[in-house]
Scaffold this active site. Structure first.
Site, mmCIF file in Angstrom:
data_model
loop_
_atom_site.group_PDB
_atom_site.id
_atom_site.type_symbol
_atom_site.label_atom_id
_atom_site.label_comp_id
_atom_site.label_asym_id
_atom_site.label_seq_id
_atom_site.Cartn_x
_atom_site.Cartn_y
_atom_site.Cartn_z
ATOM 1 N N ASP A 17 0.846 -1.186 0.000
ATOM 2 C CA ASP A 17 0.000 0.000 0.000
ATOM 3 C C ASP A 17 0.890 1.247 0.000
ATOM 4 O O ASP A 17 2.093 1.162 0.267
ATOM 5 C CB ASP A 17 -0.896 -0.065 1.245
ATOM 6 C CG ASP A 17 -1.764 1.158 1.424
ATOM 7 O OD1 ASP A 17 -2.306 1.653 0.420
ATOM 8 O OD2 ASP A 17 -1.904 1.624 2.565
ATOM 9 N N ASP A 19 -0.307 5.149 1.041
ATOM 10 C CA ASP A 19 -0.567 6.063 2.154
ATOM 11 C C ASP A 19 -0.660 5.315 3.477
ATOM 12 O O ASP A 19 -1.392 4.325 3.591
ATOM 13 C CB ASP A 19 -1.876 6.820 1.911
ATOM 14 C CG ASP A 19 -1.775 7.792 0.759
ATOM 15 O OD1 ASP A 19 -1.163 8.848 0.932
ATOM 16 O OD2 ASP A 19 -2.292 7.463 -0.329
ATOM 17 N N ASP A 195 -2.220 -0.445 5.919
ATOM 18 C CA ASP A 195 -2.497 0.138 7.236
ATOM 19 C C ASP A 195 -3.961 0.364 7.537
ATOM 20 O O ASP A 195 -4.325 0.605 8.692
ATOM 21 C CB ASP A 195 -1.792 1.497 7.339
ATOM 22 C CG ASP A 195 -2.479 2.564 6.498
ATOM 23 O OD1 ASP A 195 -2.902 3.582 7.057
ATOM 24 O OD2 ASP A 195 -2.604 2.370 5.266
#
Length: 251
Positions: A17, A19, A195
């Site tokens: 991922d 961000d 996240d």
């Protein structure tokens, strides 16, 4: 905290991922930054894994290209609604913007009424941001829910200070599964780092495939392993040093 094993370039495929994983979250998503050393290390890992490296993000692939230049890479953007199976290939949109037009109009009117909310139009998805104003979470959810108004065929997802709507049928897990069906990913063991709640689809997919799922930060998760922060991710990836395995400080 259950720390992940080191990357084995001979057998792993790395999906990551952007961000909150490669870069810290900021109030203005256009102002994120990643160090040249980190981009260089990603390129090294891509080479070490014989190209089995992809960025899987809610962002558009064009935005990922901007932040990660000069790196060329496979990618799934907008939670899989855009895909580039190999570096240098064109981005393939899996849905057009037309079906979102009534929702787009309703959300545009809503953010005018509440200017602290911000509408991001990704073409294949619409995102209402309330970063910096956590008290507006319920207002953002109500706005998107009212705009969708139970119309079939749309998926609404909540993430870190965002509410997103897009055409149903795709998520990060399905994007990873699709990439894993062909070279250079095919036959390898997938690793996925993310996240946010939207990354749970990716964790579930790689666990089904016998892979390594890594949650960045706190919170409940489907992932088997965890890293504490973006800095921890960089250390695990080996940014700035030759050997990243065995890292324990701050985890």
């Amino acid at each position: 905290m259950n720390l992940p094993p080191p990357i084995d370039p001979a057998r792993h495929a790395l999906f990551i991922d952007f961000d909150g994983t490669l870069v810290d979250l900021v109030d203005d998503p256009t102002r994120v930054a990643i160090s040249p050393e980190a981009v260089q290390r990603l390129g090294e890992l891509q080479s070490e894994c014989d190209g089995a490296f992809a960025v899987v993000s809610g962002r558009r692939i064009a935005d990922l290209d901007h932040f990660l230049r000069p790196l060329h890479f496979a990618a799934a953007g907008v939670h899989g609604l855009e895909r580039r199976d190999r570096p240098g290939e064109p981005v393939v949109p899996l849905a057009g913007p037309e079906g979102l037009e009534p929702i787009r109009l309703a959300l545009s009117a809503g953010v005018v009424e509440e200017p602290r909310l911000r509408l991001e139009d990704k073409g294949t998805a619409l995102v209402v941001h309330y970063r910096g104003f956590p008290e507006l979470q319920e207002a953002a959810v109500r706005l998107v829910s009212a705009a969708v108004n139970e119309q079939p065929g749309f998926a609404v997802m909540q993430g870190d200070h965002i509410v997103e709507v897009h055409l149903a049928g795709m998520d990060k897990g399905k994007a990873i599964e699709a990439l894993m069906t062909h070279a250079p990913f095919q036959g390898r063991v997938p690793i996925y780092l993310g996240d946010d709640t939207t990354d749970e689809f990716g964790f579930y997919a790689v666990r089904k495939l016998g892979g390594v799922s890594i949650k960045v930060g706190e919170g409940p998760t489907e992932a088997e392993f965890r890293l504490a922060s973006v800095d921890s991710v960089h250390r695990w990836l080996g940014v700035g040093r030759q050997e990243a395995s065995g890292e324990t400080e701050g985890e």
